[in-house]
Motif scaffolding. Structure first.
Motif, PDB file in Angstrom:
ATOM      1  N   PHE A  39       3.577  -0.440   2.109  1.00  0.00           N
ATOM      2  CA  PHE A  39       4.912  -1.154   1.646  1.00  0.00           C
ATOM      3  C   PHE A  39       5.690  -0.272   0.663  1.00  0.00           C
ATOM      4  O   PHE A  39       5.129   0.545   0.096  1.00  0.00           O
ATOM      5  CB  PHE A  39       4.664  -2.615   1.243  1.00  0.00           C
ATOM      6  CG  PHE A  39       3.857  -3.539   2.139  1.00  0.00           C
ATOM      7  CD1 PHE A  39       4.550  -3.809   3.392  1.00  0.00           C
ATOM      8  CD2 PHE A  39       2.735  -4.111   2.040  1.00  0.00           C
ATOM      9  CE1 PHE A  39       4.201  -4.514   4.234  1.00  0.00           C
ATOM     10  CE2 PHE A  39       2.203  -5.024   2.928  1.00  0.00           C
ATOM     11  CZ  PHE A  39       2.927  -5.376   4.185  1.00  0.00           C
ATOM     12  N   ASP A  40       6.948  -0.410   0.675  1.00  0.00           N
ATOM     13  CA  ASP A  40       7.651   0.431  -0.153  1.00  0.00           C
ATOM     14  C   ASP A  40       8.285  -0.568  -1.307  1.00  0.00           C
ATOM     15  O   ASP A  40       9.271  -1.542  -1.305  1.00  0.00           O
ATOM     16  CB  ASP A  40       9.066   0.812   0.647  1.00  0.00           C
ATOM     17  CG  ASP A  40       9.810   1.799  -0.216  1.00  0.00           C
ATOM     18  OD1 ASP A  40       9.512   2.020  -1.495  1.00  0.00           O
ATOM     19  OD2 ASP A  40      10.864   2.138   0.245  1.00  0.00           O
ATOM     20  N   LEU A  41       7.369  -0.571  -2.177  1.00  0.00           N
ATOM     21  CA  LEU A  41       7.716  -1.395  -3.519  1.00  0.00           C
ATOM     22  C   LEU A  41       7.331  -0.742  -4.760  1.00  0.00           C
ATOM     23  O   LEU A  41       6.446   0.334  -4.857  1.00  0.00           O
ATOM     24  CB  LEU A  41       6.765  -2.606  -3.512  1.00  0.00           C
ATOM     25  CG  LEU A  41       6.763  -3.691  -2.344  1.00  0.00           C
ATOM     26  CD1 LEU A  41       5.620  -4.576  -2.418  1.00  0.00           C
ATOM     27  CD2 LEU A  41       8.178  -4.498  -2.550  1.00  0.00           C
ATOM     28  N   ASN A  42       7.928  -0.989  -5.724  1.00  0.00           N
ATOM     29  CA  ASN A  42       7.952  -0.132  -7.188  1.00  0.00           C
ATOM     30  C   ASN A  42       7.108  -1.160  -8.105  1.00  0.00           C
ATOM     31  O   ASN A  42       7.349  -2.048  -8.338  1.00  0.00           O
ATOM     32  CB  ASN A  42       9.338  -0.248  -7.612  1.00  0.00           C
ATOM     33  CG  ASN A  42       9.227   0.583  -8.929  1.00  0.00           C
ATOM     34  OD1 ASN A  42       8.483   1.555  -9.257  1.00  0.00           O
ATOM     35  ND2 ASN A  42      10.255   0.321  -9.843  1.00  0.00           N
ATOM     36  N   ASP A  43       5.931  -0.430  -8.374  1.00  0.00           N
ATOM     37  CA  ASP A  43       4.777  -0.940  -8.924  1.00  0.00           C
ATOM     38  C   ASP A  43       4.776  -2.212  -9.081  1.00  0.00           C
ATOM     39  O   ASP A  43       4.785  -3.003  -9.880  1.00  0.00           O
ATOM     40  CB  ASP A  43       5.102  -0.730 -10.623  1.00  0.00           C
ATOM     41  CG  ASP A  43       4.141  -0.971 -11.509  1.00  0.00           C
ATOM     42  OD1 ASP A  43       3.011  -0.896 -11.083  1.00  0.00           O
ATOM     43  OD2 ASP A  43       4.510  -0.959 -12.789  1.00  0.00           O
ATOM     44  N   PRO A  44       4.211  -2.667  -7.736  1.00  0.00           N
ATOM     45  CA  PRO A  44       4.027  -4.354  -7.666  1.00  0.00           C
ATOM     46  C   PRO A  44       2.736  -4.670  -8.098  1.00  0.00           C
ATOM     47  O   PRO A  44       1.565  -4.011  -8.553  1.00  0.00           O
ATOM     48  CB  PRO A  44       3.794  -4.226  -5.999  1.00  0.00           C
ATOM     49  CG  PRO A  44       3.220  -2.815  -5.572  1.00  0.00           C
ATOM     50  CD  PRO A  44       3.784  -1.970  -6.636  1.00  0.00           C
ATOM     51  N   THR A  45       2.822  -6.171  -8.315  1.00  0.00           N
ATOM     52  CA  THR A  45       1.418  -6.808  -8.561  1.00  0.00           C
ATOM     53  C   THR A  45       0.932  -7.573  -7.145  1.00  0.00           C
ATOM     54  O   THR A  45       1.922  -8.181  -6.526  1.00  0.00           O
ATOM     55  CB  THR A  45       1.745  -7.730  -9.524  1.00  0.00           C
ATOM     56  OG1 THR A  45       2.254  -7.105 -10.951  1.00  0.00           O
ATOM     57  CG2 THR A  45       0.415  -8.723  -9.954  1.00  0.00           C
ATOM     58  N   THR A  46      -0.522  -7.302  -7.009  1.00  0.00           N
ATOM     59  CA  THR A  46      -1.079  -7.989  -5.673  1.00  0.00           C
ATOM     60  C   THR A  46      -1.613  -9.328  -6.122  1.00  0.00           C
ATOM     61  O   THR A  46      -2.323  -9.501  -7.229  1.00  0.00           O
ATOM     62  CB  THR A  46      -1.801  -7.202  -5.256  1.00  0.00           C
ATOM     63  OG1 THR A  46      -1.074  -5.923  -4.795  1.00  0.00           O
ATOM     64  CG2 THR A  46      -2.411  -7.698  -3.886  1.00  0.00           C
ATOM     65  N   ARG A  47      -1.448 -10.315  -5.342  1.00  0.00           N
ATOM     66  CA  ARG A  47      -2.080 -11.393  -5.589  1.00  0.00           C
ATOM     67  C   ARG A  47      -2.856 -11.849  -4.104  1.00  0.00           C
ATOM     68  O   ARG A  47      -2.085 -11.702  -3.096  1.00  0.00           O
ATOM     69  CB  ARG A  47      -1.316 -12.656  -6.121  1.00  0.00           C
ATOM     70  CG  ARG A  47      -0.830 -12.738  -7.490  1.00  0.00           C
ATOM     71  CD  ARG A  47       0.683 -12.176  -7.758  1.00  0.00           C
ATOM     72  NE  ARG A  47       1.084 -12.349  -8.946  1.00  0.00           N
ATOM     73  CZ  ARG A  47       2.114 -12.045  -9.618  1.00  0.00           C
ATOM     74  NH1 ARG A  47       3.058 -11.356  -8.712  1.00  0.00           N
ATOM     75  NH2 ARG A  47       2.569 -12.080 -10.641  1.00  0.00           N
ATOM     76  N   HIS A  48      -3.718 -12.488  -3.922  1.00  0.00           N
ATOM     77  CA  HIS A  48      -4.335 -13.041  -2.936  1.00  0.00           C
ATOM     78  C   HIS A  48      -5.037 -14.307  -3.107  1.00  0.00           C
ATOM     79  O   HIS A  48      -5.595 -14.587  -4.227  1.00  0.00           O
ATOM     80  CB  HIS A  48      -5.215 -11.882  -2.366  1.00  0.00           C
ATOM     81  CG  HIS A  48      -6.514 -11.750  -3.173  1.00  0.00           C
ATOM     82  ND1 HIS A  48      -7.856 -12.194  -3.005  1.00  0.00           N
ATOM     83  CD2 HIS A  48      -6.643 -11.018  -4.411  1.00  0.00           C
ATOM     84  CE1 HIS A  48      -8.605 -11.755  -4.008  1.00  0.00           C
ATOM     85  NE2 HIS A  48      -8.021 -11.125  -4.796  1.00  0.00           N
ATOM     86  N   GLU A  49      -5.369 -15.053  -1.942  1.00  0.00           N
ATOM     87  CA  GLU A  49      -6.190 -16.133  -2.069  1.00  0.00           C
ATOM     88  C   GLU A  49      -7.631 -15.633  -2.023  1.00  0.00           C
ATOM     89  O   GLU A  49      -7.945 -15.160  -0.727  1.00  0.00           O
ATOM     90  CB  GLU A  49      -5.938 -17.131  -0.710  1.00  0.00           C
ATOM     91  CG  GLU A  49      -6.684 -18.640  -0.957  1.00  0.00           C
ATOM     92  CD  GLU A  49      -6.756 -19.131   0.355  1.00  0.00           C
ATOM     93  OE1 GLU A  49      -7.760 -20.286   0.427  1.00  0.00           O
ATOM     94  OE2 GLU A  49      -6.191 -18.893   1.247  1.00  0.00           O
TER      95      GLU A  49
END
Length: 868
Positions: free
Chosen positions: A624-634
């Motif tokens: 994906f094209d995102l700037n310094d993202p934070t990932t969350r998940h179940e």
């Protein structure tokens, strides 16, 4: 009794509590570690369970007049021991076993077998403990322990699920076999006694000692009382263990790693099929006891009760240690995916069965035996020995896994099909052919509904509540024809009736336009390649591109070295509700991809099908094209942030694996005020960017969903762990969906999106007569808090007359007190454990109950309806 023991017991009676607390109290617990379908097959283990319990009961009887510390005790490491004893012994003998459990001489955890948990859906963990819940209610018992042995890692959210099911205590002993973690870090745990808590603040008191199998004492292992694998001089061995425990207690050194006077060594069986060493434990306790210390033959629970009494404040930890042996079910990924799909389908099956049972209280009896086999499947499928390299052959292990999965799938499919048919027969037919659309989720939905249809065409579909025509089209799926509609305002845990009338449906624009490799609707514009790779997604409403190639991977990328290598893209279905494109490619393996866009839904549906066997590790990459993202998940029972604890995340700073994260309903990657949710049904794990065993790629914008494979090899040699070559399977299904959020990450929004994707609306023809229900719409319950989501609803295990069981999850980070309104008068209500044992009664106000949730908490309730 020797004089020194008489002196000891007199001292215990007369000495002040402060002095007694300073005396060292050592607990040694006997069990036979269960390597089910690794050391031996089902038949041999079932026989061993029964014989060892027979032996233990005799030992208990023969030592009942001994001082309490020296009485025989035995610890099962799974409730399957009890289930097999109940099956193969008389009621009288089983009642004798129950009496020994009540007296504290036999113990059992809530879990059915020694499992790995990282690959399990949240609900699967709970259902795997349901047999223990049945015993609790039938025999007025409470099981307060749960465990996860040998595997070196542990999820975070499991703590909440255990605590919510009634567990108070756990001990974890690990092994070195097959672990990718070094000896050095495994012997440096920050806490050896601690509160293992979930994100809701609930958890268990955990005993997890430092471990290094190269040391002289086996503390921290899954057989802490086993000094030698081939034991001969047991008295000498146990003397060594007791002295090691004594030395372990260090309340003097300023840098002590175990500043407590209470210690325990649990487990003996190691990898043996059976062990009979009760007398050795008793002798060790007698010989090891003196004025400075007591040694007790333990049921494990007594250790924790004593410990928490004298050490009520211990450190707490709420972190995930990642996944290790948990990864091995991906070596049979399609079989494991079928477990996951059945678990999700069960949500609809049970919800619909609840509505049916309100009219027919005996409805569930028809499937009760199949239900019990299904709960057993949950307790057994993720048994920890997926290494499949023991005395039981890989083929035998694989066949057992398939049989276990098929028991669950058969139950869920049967229950859903029976419920659909029965529900249709309970609603009155009124003129034109009609069907119901059922929503198993706890909010009003506007979504797609597919009715298998072989009738005359053209037809139009009428919403019987509003009287308006709804958008419809014919589609084909898996060789069958369906009438697809866009169904508006389907009520919470309820249905709405639709009519099928002859005539041409109202002309509406096609849901999405297709031009060359591009497909576009009001929400997105996608570029779809011949290999099934999505190379562009434009969010029209935000005017931004979602895909950025990373490490030569786009989105839905299986690793094609040429994205245009494949057959010509075809339009499989097209109409005013939806448009589906199909791509077939042999690059890198034969696979088919379908993507679907909708006129009235901002959801991109992706269905992938690998149609060729493979033996390597394969992933579906989404860059994906995102700037310094934070990932969350179940994960399971928790929504985690994919960062180390020291960086504001939920992963342990050390002694953890970071390469593969649990991939339950979704992963969300968000920057400030924008993010992307990837819904996943079939894959158990994903890798974040270029994460490795020892490092987490926290800032990556790439998700690599594990399509299957043997991730690990033995450390000692080149042997591969798990089932080889996907057990020869050549057909693998995967379902993903993509959506965007235009604000900061909200777990409720991502979960609702994923639940809608993975729980399609259910349809069924209406066949009822004059005396059946005439309601055109019905809702079983509603919640007044949008962040409280219904997780499951089902008839009580003991029948609908004992209530409706509901499980809710608070997805907000604050405490709340929602109101739940039922469509019926309530007689009573109870908060229960997750395994349906009543905990406390709740006040009811006619048809409404209200209760408090902690942040992120899951709670389960029983609502008993007034008799009509």
């Amino acid at each position: 009794m020797p004089s020194k023991l008489i002196l000891y017991f007199l001292l215990v009676i007369i000495m002040p509590g402060e002095l007694f607390a300073q005396q060292k109290r050592l607990y040694i617990a006997n069990d036979d570690h269960t390597d089910y379908m690794w050391t031996a097959n089902e038949a041999k283990y079932d026989s061993a369970f029964v014989k060892m319990l027979d032996y233990s009961l005799l030992q208990i009887d023969s030592t009942k007049n001994f001082p309490s510390n020296f009485q025989a005790r035995f610890n099962c490491d799974g409730s399957l021991w009890l289930k097999k004893y109940q099956k193969y012994r008389s009621d009288k003998q089983f009642n004798r076993l129950i009496a020994a459990i009540k007296s504290g001489h036999i113990s059992s955890p809530l879990n059915m077998l020694v499992n790995c948990y990282g690959a399990q859906p949240t609900e699967a963990v709970i259902r795997g403990m349901y047999y223990a819940g049945q015993l609790e209610r039938q025999y007025n018992l409470r099981f307060t322990m749960a465990g996860a042995m040998e595997n070196n890692t542990l999820p975070l959210g499991l703590a909440s699920l255990w605590a919510g099911s009634g567990a108070k205590y756990s001990w974890k002993g690990i092994g070195g076999y097959g672990s990718q973690l070094s000896y050095e870090i495994r012997e440096k745990r920050p806490h050896q006694m601690y509160r293992y808590n979930g994100l809701d603040g609930n958890g268990v008191l955990m005993k997890w000692y430092n471990y290094n199998e190269k040391t002289t004492a086996p503390l921290g292992s899954y057989a802490e009382c086993r000094l030698n694998v081939k034991y001969k001089k047991l008295d000498d061995d146990f003397k060594h263990i007791v002295n090691a425990l004594d030395k372990y207690c260090d309340t003097i050194s300023p840098n002590s790693t175990y500043p407590y006077n209470i210690a325990g060594a649990f487990g003996f069986g190691h990898d043996d099929l059976d062990t009979y060493v009760s007398n050795a434990y008793i002798n060790a306790a007698k010989k090891g006891t003196n004025n400075e210390r007591s040694v007790r033959v333990s049921n494990e629970e007594d250790f924790f009760i004593d410990f928490e009494k004298y050490y009520p404040k211990v450190p707490a930890q709420s972190v995930s240690f990642g996944n290790e042996w948990d990864l091995l079910p991906a070596s049979m990924n399609e079989t494991t995916a079928r477990m996951r799909r059945a678990t999700e389908k069960m949500r609809s099956a049970e919800a619909l069965a609840t509505l049916v049972s309100l009219k027919d209280k005996n409805f569930m009896k028809e499937t009760q035996n199949a239900r019990d086999k299904a709960w057993e499947s949950y307790g057994m499928y993720w048994e920890h020995n997926w290494t499949a390299d023991g005395p039981v052959s890989r083929k035998a292990r694989a066949d057992w896994q398939i049989k276990t999965q098929e028991n669950l799938t058969a139950y869920v499919d049967t229950l859903l099909n029976l419920s659909i048919k029965k529900m249709g027969s309970h609603i009155k037919v009124d003129g034109d052919p009609s069907f119901f659309v059922f929503n198993p989720l706890s909010w009003i939905r506007n979504d797609i509904a597919d009715l298998e249809y072989n009738g005359a065409y053209p037809v139009k579909v009428i919403d019987k509540v509003s009287g308006k025509e709804v958008t419809s089209q014919l589609i084909t799926k898996s060789g069958k024809q369906f009438l697809r509609i866009f169904a508006p305002n389907i009520p919470s845990v309820g249905y709405k009736v639709f009519l099928i009338k002859k005539g041409f449906p109202k002309v509406k624009p096609i849901a999405a336009t297709v031009q060359n490799e591009y497909i576009s609707n009001d929400f997105y514009r996608l570029r779809f390649s011949k290999s099934g790779v999505i190379t562009e997604i434009t969010d029209k409403l935000a005017n931004r591109q979602l895909i950025k190639i990373t490490d030569r991977k786009d989105a839905n990328d299986l690793g094609a070295n040429d994205v245009n290598d494949g057959e010509e893209i075809t339009v499989e279905n097209a109409g005013p509700v939806s448009v589906t494109l199909k791509a077939v490619s042999s690059n890198p393996v034969l696979h088919t991809t379908r993507i679907t866009l909708y006129a009235d839904s901002p959801r991109i549906d992706i269905e992938d099908n690998i149609q060729q066997n493979f033996g390597d590790v394969k992933t579906w990459s989404f860059s994906f094209d995102l700037n310094d993202p934070t990932t969350r998940h179940e994960e399971l029972g928790a929504i985690l942030t994919d960062k180390l604890e020291k960086n504001g995340g939920h992963y342990a700073n050390s002694i953890a694996r970071y390469d593969w994260q649990t991939f339950n309903h979704f992963a969300n990657l968000s920057e400030k005020n924008y993010g992307i949710t990837l819904s996943n049904l079939d894959c158990s794990f994903f890798k974040l960017g270029n994460s490795t065993i020892n490092s987490l790629d926290e800032r990556s914008s790439q998700i690599n969903a594990l399509a299957g494979g043997n991730v690990d090899k033995k450390v000692e040699d080149v042997g591969i762990l798990g089932i080889l070559n996907q057990n020869g399977n050549k057909d693998f299904l995967y379902h993903f969906a993509i959506s965007t959020n235009k604000v900061n990450f909200d777990p409720t929004t991502s979960m609702k999106f994923s639940l809608e994707h993975q729980n399609p609306l259910v349809t069924g023809m209406i066949t009822g007569g004059e005396n059946d229900v005439k309601l055109n719409t019905f809702s079983l319950l509603v919640s007044n808090n949008p962040n409280i989501l219904l997780w499951s609803v089902k008839p009580s295990e003991e029948g609908i007359e004992n209530g409706i069981i509901t499980r809710f999850w608070n997805f907000s980070n604050i405490s709340v007190q929602p109101k739940i309104q039922f469509n019926a008068q309530l007689k009573s209500a109870f908060q229960t454990s997750h395994i349906e044992t009543n905990k406390k009664e709740i006040e009811v106000a006619k048809s409404e109950i209200q209760f408090g949730f902690k942040p992120f908490q899951i709670l389960t309730f029983r609502a008993v309806l007034e008799n009509k």
